[in-house]
Design a protein around this motif. Structure first.
Motif, PDB file in Angstrom:
ATOM      1  N   GLN A   1     -27.805 -28.512  26.604  1.00 39.47           N
ATOM      2  CA  GLN A   1     -26.497 -27.936  26.923  1.00 39.47           C
ATOM      3  C   GLN A   1     -25.899 -27.297  25.666  1.00 39.47           C
ATOM      4  O   GLN A   1     -24.685 -27.273  25.475  1.00 39.47           O
ATOM      5  CB  GLN A   1     -25.559 -29.020  27.451  1.00 39.47           C
ATOM      6  CG  GLN A   1     -26.051 -29.693  28.722  1.00 39.47           C
ATOM      7  CD  GLN A   1     -25.108 -30.792  29.195  1.00 39.47           C
ATOM      8  OE1 GLN A   1     -24.193 -31.203  28.489  1.00 39.47           O
ATOM      9  NE2 GLN A   1     -25.326 -31.250  30.401  1.00 39.47           N
TER      10      GLN A   1
ATOM     11  N   PRO B   1     -23.648 -22.056  27.479  1.00 42.27           N
ATOM     12  CA  PRO B   1     -24.449 -22.110  28.698  1.00 42.27           C
ATOM     13  C   PRO B   1     -23.540 -22.104  29.914  1.00 42.27           C
ATOM     14  O   PRO B   1     -22.567 -22.847  29.987  1.00 42.27           O
ATOM     15  CB  PRO B   1     -25.202 -23.441  28.564  1.00 42.27           C
ATOM     16  CG  PRO B   1     -24.334 -24.275  27.666  1.00 42.27           C
ATOM     17  CD  PRO B   1     -23.707 -23.315  26.706  1.00 42.27           C
ATOM     18  N   LYS B   2     -23.843 -21.238  30.852  1.00 39.24           N
ATOM     19  CA  LYS B   2     -23.031 -21.142  32.059  1.00 39.24           C
ATOM     20  C   LYS B   2     -23.860 -20.531  33.166  1.00 39.24           C
ATOM     21  O   LYS B   2     -24.569 -19.543  32.942  1.00 39.24           O
ATOM     22  CB  LYS B   2     -21.793 -20.283  31.798  1.00 39.24           C
ATOM     23  CG  LYS B   2     -20.877 -20.128  33.007  1.00 39.24           C
ATOM     24  CD  LYS B   2     -19.683 -19.258  32.686  1.00 39.24           C
ATOM     25  CE  LYS B   2     -18.795 -19.102  33.911  1.00 39.24           C
ATOM     26  NZ  LYS B   2     -17.616 -18.247  33.649  1.00 39.24           N
TER      27      LYS B   2
END
Length: 341
Positions: free
Chosen positions: A178, A206-207
């Motif tokens: 992550q 992060p998405k």
């Protein structure tokens, strides 16, 4: 010293002080921009520009080493996707590039930053390779205004970073898997005559991309096959550098399975493609592994397509559909296709 010489020196110093005072008038941050929650600015700096992309692609250098074949390319590029925040700061006059650099470095280290690499000397080649593929190369049009030198010259903020006294740091913050990626570059602002330091900060979080914005129609797949014998599967998604299909690929897999069910005699190649970033051998393996992942998904439950009807191939960058000179072209070239046998 003669009286006339002392007078001239005094007048020159006064003129310089007046110019410096004018150049150092308070500057306000760009409207609507603010520090990223993870990393605050160097004390006294002003925020000269900011661009936030809610979801986009970015490429960072993975090391200070450049490609032996092309000194304008990284040897180890890092291709990322997610929320990207790009911010430009100008430090207060009187601060050295090294002082600004050390403060950012110490703050990041205290926050648990995991350094991938740092370049602190002879970074010119790295800067130009980065500049070629980065936001500064596009002119940083989101940084409006200019920098004024003590003598009254002006330089546009759109080209505030420079190779002079430049340093770069790349690494991550956050838990493994992550990670938030960070690129820090600071240098003399425009050139040494400004007496200022520019800091460019790029943060990639992060998405997951918003899905459900495009529907996949089996009839459209059939139309593409009938017209060209192949169709690009735009609804298949992978994380950067990974081969596992993401859950949002299901609508595309559903449509492919329905097409194959409606045409029981159809046999197809599932062909993976990449852009030209990185070693060809690695891209060849990646493109094949992604094609194999698609075949594996379609031949497993719930679809259970006959494996004899599908064959995976990986062509790396051998069959581009656009130029690889910019991010838009590279994105088009990173694809998986369904090709009728």
């Amino acid at each position: 010293m003669k009286a006339t010489s002392r007078l001239a020196a005094t007048l020159l110093a006064a003129a310089f002080a007046t110019a410096a005072s004018a150049a150092d008038k308070p500057v306000t941050d760009v409207t609507g921009a603010t520090d990223h929650p993870l990393i605050k600015r160097f004390t006294g700096s002003w925020l000269a520009g900011q661009r936030i992309s809610n979801w986009d692609a970015a490429q960072l250098p993975g090391s200070a080493e450049l490609s032996k074949a092309d000194a304008r390319q990284y040897r180890e590029p890092i291709n990322l996707e997610g929320r990207i925040t790009r911010t430009l700061y100008i430090a207060p006059r009187g601060k050295s590039a090294l002082e600004v650099w050390r403060n950012y470095e110490q703050a990041l280290t205290a926050a648990g930053f995991r350094k991938r690499f740092a370049c602190e000397a002879k970074c010119a080649d790295l800067y130009f390779a980065w500049w070629k593929t980065s936001e500064p190369n596009k002119g940083m049009t989101w940084a409006r205004g200019d920098i004024e030198t003590p003598t009254g010259n002006r330089y546009s903020l759109t080209s505030a970073t420079s190779v002079e006294d430049g340093r770069m740091l790349v690494g991550t913050l956050g838990k493994p898997g992550q990670e938030t990626h960070v690129l820090l570059y600071n240098s003399l602002a425009a050139n040494a005559s400004t007496g200022l330091v520019a800091t460019y900060l790029e943060i990639i979080e992060p998405k997951s991309m918003a899905t459900g914005q495009v529907t996949v129609d089996p009839a459209a797949l059939q139309a593409g096959l009938a017209a060209e014998g192949r169709v690009t599967l735009t609804g298949l998604f992978f994380d950067t550098g990974r081969t596992e299909l993401k859950t949002e690929s299901k609508p595309q897999l559903d449509a492919m399975a329905e097409l194959l069910k409606s045409q029981p005699t159809l046999k197809a190649w599932i062909v993976g493609h990449t852009d030209n970033v990185g070693a060809f051998e690695a891209n060849e393996k990646l493109s094949l592994a992604r094609a194999q992942a698609v075949v594996a998904a379609l031949t497993a439950a719930p679809y259970k397509v006959d494996g004899k009807r599908l064959t995976a191939k990986g062509l790396a960058s051998l069959a581009p559909v656009a130029g690889n000179g910019d991010d838009t072209g590279k994105a088009k070239n990173r694809r998986v296709e369904l090709v009728a046998q």
